[in-house]
Design a protein around this motif. Structure first.
Motif, PDB file in Angstrom:
ATOM      1  N   ASN A 177      91.909  30.785  96.577  1.00  0.00           N
ATOM      2  CA  ASN A 177      92.882  31.039  95.523  1.00  0.00           C
ATOM      3  C   ASN A 177      92.740  32.427  94.921  1.00  0.00           C
ATOM      4  OD1 ASN A 177      90.395  30.300  94.505  1.00  0.00           O
ATOM      5  ND2 ASN A 177      91.226  29.430  92.627  1.00  0.00           N
ATOM      6  N   TYR A 178      91.883  33.270  95.495  1.00  0.00           N
ATOM      7  CA  TYR A 178      91.711  34.642  95.063  1.00  0.00           C
ATOM      8  C   TYR A 178      92.229  35.580  96.158  1.00  0.00           C
ATOM      9  CZ  TYR A 178      88.512  33.296  91.249  1.00  0.00           C
ATOM     10  OH  TYR A 178      87.968  32.758  90.116  1.00  0.00           O
ATOM     11  N   SER A 179      92.387  36.830  95.801  1.00  0.00           N
ATOM     12  CA  SER A 179      92.553  37.892  96.783  1.00  0.00           C
ATOM     13  C   SER A 179      91.223  38.626  96.942  1.00  0.00           C
ATOM     14  CB  SER A 179      93.650  38.876  96.344  1.00  0.00           C
ATOM     15  OG  SER A 179      93.274  39.527  95.135  1.00  0.00           O
ATOM     16  N   PHE A 180      91.156  39.491  97.932  1.00  0.00           N
ATOM     17  CA  PHE A 180      89.942  40.277  98.149  1.00  0.00           C
ATOM     18  C   PHE A 180      90.293  41.747  98.044  1.00  0.00           C
ATOM     19  CE2 PHE A 180      87.106  42.814 100.746  1.00  0.00           C
ATOM     20  CZ  PHE A 180      85.854  42.372 100.335  1.00  0.00           C
ATOM     21  N   SER A 181      89.482  42.509  97.321  1.00  0.00           N
ATOM     22  CA  SER A 181      89.716  43.938  97.170  1.00  0.00           C
ATOM     23  C   SER A 181      88.417  44.690  97.370  1.00  0.00           C
ATOM     24  CB  SER A 181      90.303  44.258  95.788  1.00  0.00           C
ATOM     25  OG  SER A 181      89.335  44.008  94.786  1.00  0.00           O
ATOM     26  N   CYS A 182      88.556  45.936  97.829  1.00  0.00           N
ATOM     27  CA  CYS A 182      87.392  46.797  98.036  1.00  0.00           C
ATOM     28  C   CYS A 182      87.858  48.243  97.973  1.00  0.00           C
ATOM     29  CB  CYS A 182      86.734  46.509  99.392  1.00  0.00           C
ATOM     30  SG  CYS A 182      85.086  47.242  99.559  1.00  0.00           S
ATOM     31  N   ALA A 183      87.026  49.089  97.382  1.00  0.00           N
ATOM     32  CA  ALA A 183      87.400  50.497  97.237  1.00  0.00           C
ATOM     33  C   ALA A 183      87.573  51.165  98.586  1.00  0.00           C
ATOM     34  CB  ALA A 183      86.352  51.239  96.401  1.00  0.00           C
ATOM     35  N   GLN A 184      86.777  50.782  99.576  1.00  0.00           N
ATOM     36  CA  GLN A 184      86.919  51.364 100.905  1.00  0.00           C
ATOM     37  C   GLN A 184      86.442  50.381 101.959  1.00  0.00           C
ATOM     38  OE1 GLN A 184      85.761  55.476 101.567  1.00  0.00           O
ATOM     39  NE2 GLN A 184      84.870  54.973 103.543  1.00  0.00           N
ATOM     40  N   VAL A 185      87.274  50.169 102.950  1.00  0.00           N
ATOM     41  CA  VAL A 185      86.938  49.370 104.121  1.00  0.00           C
ATOM     42  C   VAL A 185      87.126  50.280 105.329  1.00  0.00           C
ATOM     43  CG1 VAL A 185      87.553  47.388 105.532  1.00  0.00           C
ATOM     44  CG2 VAL A 185      87.605  47.195 103.043  1.00  0.00           C
ATOM     45  N   SER A 186      86.054  50.557 106.037  1.00  0.00           N
ATOM     46  CA  SER A 186      86.127  51.506 107.136  1.00  0.00           C
ATOM     47  C   SER A 186      85.093  51.156 108.191  1.00  0.00           C
ATOM     48  CB  SER A 186      85.905  52.943 106.636  1.00  0.00           C
ATOM     49  OG  SER A 186      84.588  53.087 106.136  1.00  0.00           O
ATOM     50  N   SER A 187      85.156  51.879 109.299  1.00  0.00           N
ATOM     51  CA  SER A 187      84.204  51.688 110.386  1.00  0.00           C
ATOM     52  C   SER A 187      83.113  52.749 110.388  1.00  0.00           C
ATOM     53  CB  SER A 187      84.940  51.726 111.730  1.00  0.00           C
ATOM     54  OG  SER A 187      85.638  52.950 111.880  1.00  0.00           O
ATOM     55  N   PHE A 188      82.959  53.468 109.278  1.00  0.00           N
ATOM     56  CA  PHE A 188      81.937  54.508 109.174  1.00  0.00           C
ATOM     57  C   PHE A 188      81.519  54.632 107.712  1.00  0.00           C
ATOM     58  CE2 PHE A 188      86.097  56.358 108.720  1.00  0.00           C
ATOM     59  CZ  PHE A 188      85.989  57.163 107.604  1.00  0.00           C
ATOM     60  N   PRO A 189      80.293  55.089 107.395  1.00  0.00           N
ATOM     61  CA  PRO A 189      79.218  55.306 108.361  1.00  0.00           C
ATOM     62  C   PRO A 189      78.696  53.979 108.884  1.00  0.00           C
ATOM     63  CG  PRO A 189      78.372  55.567 106.148  1.00  0.00           C
ATOM     64  CD  PRO A 189      79.854  55.367 106.010  1.00  0.00           C
TER      65      PRO A 189
END
Length: 280
Positions: A177-189
């Motif tokens: 029942n929540y959303s998910f947030s993140c300042a940065q989602v990346s494949s590096f480092p």
């Protein structure tokens, strides 16, 4: 000069310049900047330059999140302020192709079910080649917490008709029942990446201000967000441990001071020596 006098002087100079331009019927464009907007105009459809007058630059509201399906009640919401992919260290910005009003991205191949969902983004021409990005989402009931949790467990990037390039996803999970947030989602480092490439390293993905929700979507807006940042950051742990150490030292010192005792009698160097009889 006082700040008020400086502002008044600057305003008079600007007024003189604009008055001279208007009196000569000279077309002009004036851009005045500041640390923050003086006011925010929500609807500018019926405003003309004459009505606007001199106003500070204003930042428009962020485009709406990408939704699936595009019409009706949405089932999946996705948003990022910067969405980019790189092939052989050549970056391609997909932000304007993904978000906004009527973006060219195609999401018709996306799927949704109570147990698993798949958000499919299809781009017709990215550097003279088609591009497909798939987000695989699962919804699982955990008996310990007695609630459903969704997780983004796999991201696939397919360029042209080639084989999919997979990224295993870590730590992107939240209650259903929540959303998910993140300042940065990346494949590096690699040491801090939430997207772990499975094999090839020549493809990279970066999403800033990432937010996604696939279950219990009630409208075009995200629900309360579960952030990727833990509550106890390294700085908080260092502060807590330092505080506990100082409290322990203070408590030990206070205990030592309170345990000090003075003698009932003292030797007088000019008088007879104190003798303490020993009794058995």
């Amino acid at each position: 000069m006082a700040p008020k006098e400086v502002l008044t002087s600057n305003d008079e100079i600007l007024g003189q310049v604009l008055s001279a331009l208007q009196s000569e019927d000279i077309p002009y464009t004036a851009i005045l900047t500041a640390l923050r907007p003086s006011r925010v105009v929500r609807d500018v459809s019926d405003l003309t330059p004459e009505k606007m007058g001199r106003q500070l630059l204003q930042k428009d509201e962020a485009p709406p999140p990408l939704r699936f399906p595009e019409s009706g009640t949405p089932q999946i919401l996705f948003w990022a302020s910067n969405f980019s992919v790189a092939f052989n260290n050549t970056w391609h910005d997909l932000t304007n192709l993904t978000f906004g009003n009527n973006p060219p991205v195609n999401v018709n191949d996306s799927k949704w079910s109570p147990q698993a969902s798949q958000l499919v983004l299809k781009y017709g021409n990215v550097n003279r080649s088609s591009l497909t990005i798939r987000f695989h989402i699962r919804n699982v009931l955990y008996n310990v917490s007695a609630r459903h949790w969704f997780s983004l467990h796999l991201v696939e990037v397919i360029r042209g008709g080639g084989a999919p390039i997979r990224f295993n996803v870590t730590q992107i999970t939240a209650p259903s029942n929540y959303s998910f947030s993140c300042a940065q989602v990346s494949s590096f480092p690699p040491s801090e990446a939430l997207l772990v490439p499975d094999g090839r390293q020549d493809v990279k993905v970066m999403m800033a201000d990432f937010q996604i929700q696939s279950y219990n979507v009630t409208g075009p807006r995200f629900s309360y967000a579960s952030d990727c940042s833990g509550f106890f950051s390294p700085g908080i742990w260092m502060g807590l441990l330092t505080s506990l150490l100082l409290v322990a030292i203070f408590t030990y010192g206070l205990h030592m001071v309170m345990s000090l005792k003075t003698m009932d009698r003292f030797d007088d160097p000019k008088g007879p020596t104190i003798s303490v009889p020993q009794t058995e």
